[in-house]
Design an enzyme around this catalytic site. Structure first.
Site, PDB file in Angstrom:
ATOM      1  N   SER A 124     -10.211   5.677  -4.385  1.00 28.18           N
ATOM      2  CA  SER A 124     -11.141   6.797  -4.502  1.00 28.18           C
ATOM      3  C   SER A 124     -10.703   7.844  -5.538  1.00 28.18           C
ATOM      4  O   SER A 124     -11.527   8.344  -6.304  1.00 28.18           O
ATOM      5  CB  SER A 124     -11.304   7.457  -3.136  1.00 28.18           C
ATOM      6  N   GLU A 147       7.767  -6.308   1.193  1.00 29.31           N
ATOM      7  CA  GLU A 147       6.556  -6.211   2.020  1.00 29.31           C
ATOM      8  C   GLU A 147       5.675  -7.451   1.829  1.00 29.31           C
ATOM      9  O   GLU A 147       5.171  -8.024   2.792  1.00 29.31           O
ATOM     10  CB  GLU A 147       5.738  -4.969   1.638  1.00 29.31           C
ATOM     11  N   LYS A 159      -2.266  -1.466  -3.862  1.00 30.38           N
ATOM     12  CA  LYS A 159      -3.130  -0.293  -3.781  1.00 30.38           C
ATOM     13  C   LYS A 159      -2.297   0.974  -3.849  1.00 30.38           C
ATOM     14  O   LYS A 159      -1.302   1.060  -3.132  1.00 30.38           O
ATOM     15  CB  LYS A 159      -3.865  -0.367  -2.441  1.00 30.38           C
ATOM     16  N   ARG A 210     -10.701   9.940   2.157  1.00 32.09           N
ATOM     17  CA  ARG A 210     -10.619  10.542   3.488  1.00 32.09           C
ATOM     18  C   ARG A 210     -11.804  11.485   3.737  1.00 32.09           C
ATOM     19  O   ARG A 210     -12.195  11.704   4.883  1.00 32.09           O
ATOM     20  CB  ARG A 210      -9.259  11.218   3.662  1.00 32.09           C
ATOM     21  N   LYS A 256       0.855  -1.182   0.000  1.00 26.89           N
ATOM     22  CA  LYS A 256       0.000   0.000   0.000  1.00 26.89           C
ATOM     23  C   LYS A 256       0.894   1.236   0.000  1.00 26.89           C
ATOM     24  O   LYS A 256       1.699   1.428   0.913  1.00 26.89           O
ATOM     25  CB  LYS A 256      -0.885  -0.025   1.243  1.00 26.89           C
TER      26      LYS A 256
HETATM   27  C1  PBG Z   1      -6.635   3.461   5.487  1.00 22.28           C
HETATM   28  C2  PBG Z   1      -7.334   3.262   4.192  1.00 22.28           C
HETATM   29  C3  PBG Z   1      -7.138   4.039   3.045  1.00 22.28           C
HETATM   30  C4  PBG Z   1      -7.993   3.584   2.063  1.00 22.28           C
HETATM   31  C5  PBG Z   1      -8.665   2.499   2.591  1.00 22.28           C
HETATM   32  N1  PBG Z   1      -8.252   2.312   3.930  1.00 22.28           N
HETATM   33  C6  PBG Z   1      -6.158   5.064   2.681  1.00 22.28           C
HETATM   34  C7  PBG Z   1      -5.634   6.042   3.590  1.00 22.28           C
HETATM   35  O1  PBG Z   1      -6.399   6.910   4.073  1.00 22.28           O
HETATM   36  O2  PBG Z   1      -4.434   6.013   3.816  1.00 22.28           O
HETATM   37  C8  PBG Z   1      -8.089   4.213   0.713  1.00 22.28           C
HETATM   38  C9  PBG Z   1      -9.154   3.776  -0.175  1.00 22.28           C
HETATM   39  C10 PBG Z   1      -9.457   4.729  -1.271  1.00 22.28           C
HETATM   40  O3  PBG Z   1      -8.801   5.760  -1.473  1.00 22.28           O
HETATM   41  O4  PBG Z   1     -10.411   4.415  -1.992  1.00 22.28           O
HETATM   42  N2  PBG Z   1      -6.405   2.352   6.244  1.00 22.28           N
HETATM   43 ZN    ZN Z   2      -5.740   3.153   8.302  1.00 25.76          ZN
END
Ligand code: PBG
Ligand code: ZN
Length: 329
Positions: free
Chosen positions: A281, A240, A255, A212, A202
């Site tokens: 997103s 990782e 991701k 967010r 990630k």
């Molecule tokens: C955090 C989390 C994130 C996403 C899912 N779980 C990212 C983050 O805020 O670091 C992102 C998913 C998206 O952007 O669609 N654990």
């Molecule tokens: Zn988180």
């Protein structure tokens, strides 16, 4: 007349023959998206009858549990069988206690889904950032995210999600050792059959911005670069993933997806585990925004990007477009 190598009769190889007709194109297509491979993310919040559109993600909503059940059932009727849940708690604190509360929002939502929607697969995103007052994915000590103290809380979160009925645990916090800690805790609690889909690779990505908004999880100070990966690194991604495989991950996630197709491909070639990719997103928001301006053909761009992700080697795709894709298919 001298024979020219470029005359028609010498042109033996004509790739266009296989593109001549739609049925031939269908016959030789190498990559297919099917509903079975799609995972639909949903954001659940407190209240009743709540269905609040996320500002930066048109078509994506914060929904209360009653609406979530309706939405999951509707998605299932359309052909979606798997969802991943994110929770918006009413209260946040330093330790993210809402994440491992047996009456927490995701735990209650999971129970409701399991009671009211037959055979829907519930994946629980397992992290603290939606529940901590500071918005980080672990607890804070000396101004930084403390790794080992966070493991205990993440493991407790996973067990409480499994107790609520989650089928798959998906840890997304990028803490070292999180998969091993979760595996041990699940096993000790009798959940040896519950699998772990690790967000193994990630990146610290700007493409998470709209999420967010949706999950109200922006860090209140600093950023996530001390735990999420540097977008410049590819070898480290494999390191990782190696560590997560060694700790018992059943599936690996990359991701974001489209900007990291090389990483998806490398993971596909190196591991025999199922590989998931998250079209995040910001990837969704980019397509939506351009489409809403009439600048691109949304359906085609949606299908082209998802097909690319699959072609690179993803077995499964998490996407906010899941419902639109199955309608299109
Ligand atoms: C955090 C989390 C994130 C996403 C899912 N779980 C990212 C983050 O805020 O670091 C992102 C998913 C998206 O952007 O669609 N654990
Ligand atoms: Zn988180």
């Amino acid at each position: 007349m001298a024979l020219n190598v470029f005359t028609m009769t010498n042109l033996v190889h004509r790739p266009r023959r296989l593109r001549h007709h739609g049925i031939i194109r269908n016959l030789v297509r190498e990559t297919q998206i099917t509903p079975n491979n799609l995972i639909y993310p949903l954001f659940v919040c407190a209240g009743e009858g709540v269905r609040r559109e996320v500002r930066s993600m048109p078509g994506v909503f914060n929904v209360s549990i009653d609406e979530l059940v309706k939405e999951a059932a509707a998605a299932q009727r359309e052909g979606i069988s798997s969802i991943i849940l994110f929770g918006l708690p009413e209260h946040k604190d330093e330790e993210g206690s809402g994440a491992y509360d047996e009456d927490g929002i995701v735990q209650r939502a999971t129970k409701a889904l399991k009671e009211e929607v037959k055979d829907i697969l519930v994946i629980a995103d397992t992290c603290l950032c939606e529940y901590t007052s500071h918005g980080h994915c672990g607890t804070i000590a000396d101004g930084d995210v403390a790794n080992d103290p966070s493991l205990d809380l993440i493991a407790r979160t996973a067990v409480s999600q499994a107790q609520a009925g989650a089928d798959i645990i998906a840890p997304s916090g990028m803490m070292d050792g999180m998969v091993g800690a979760i595996r041990a805790a699940l096993d000790a609690a009798g959940f040896t059959h519950i699998s772990i889909l690790s967000y193994a690779i990630k990146y610290a990505s700007a493409y998470y911005g709209p999420f967010r908004d949706a999950a109200d999880s922006a860090p209140q100070f600093g950023d996530r670069r001390s735990y999420q990966m540097d977008p410049a690194n590819a070898r480290e991604a494999l390191r990782e993933a190696d560590l997560d495989v060694a700790q018992g991950a059943d599936m690996l996630m990359v991701k974001p997806a489209l900007p990291y197709l090389d990483i998806i491909k490398a993971a596909r070639e190196r591991y025999n585990l199922p590989i998931a990719a998250y079209q995040v997103s910001g990837e969704y928001a980019q397509i939506k925004a351009a489409a809403m301006n009439g600048w691109i053909d949304e359906e085609r761009v949606m299908m082209e990007s998802l097909t690319s992700i699959k072609r690179a080697g993803a077995d499964m795709i998490l996407t906010y477009y899941a419902r639109e894709v199955v309608k299109h298919l």
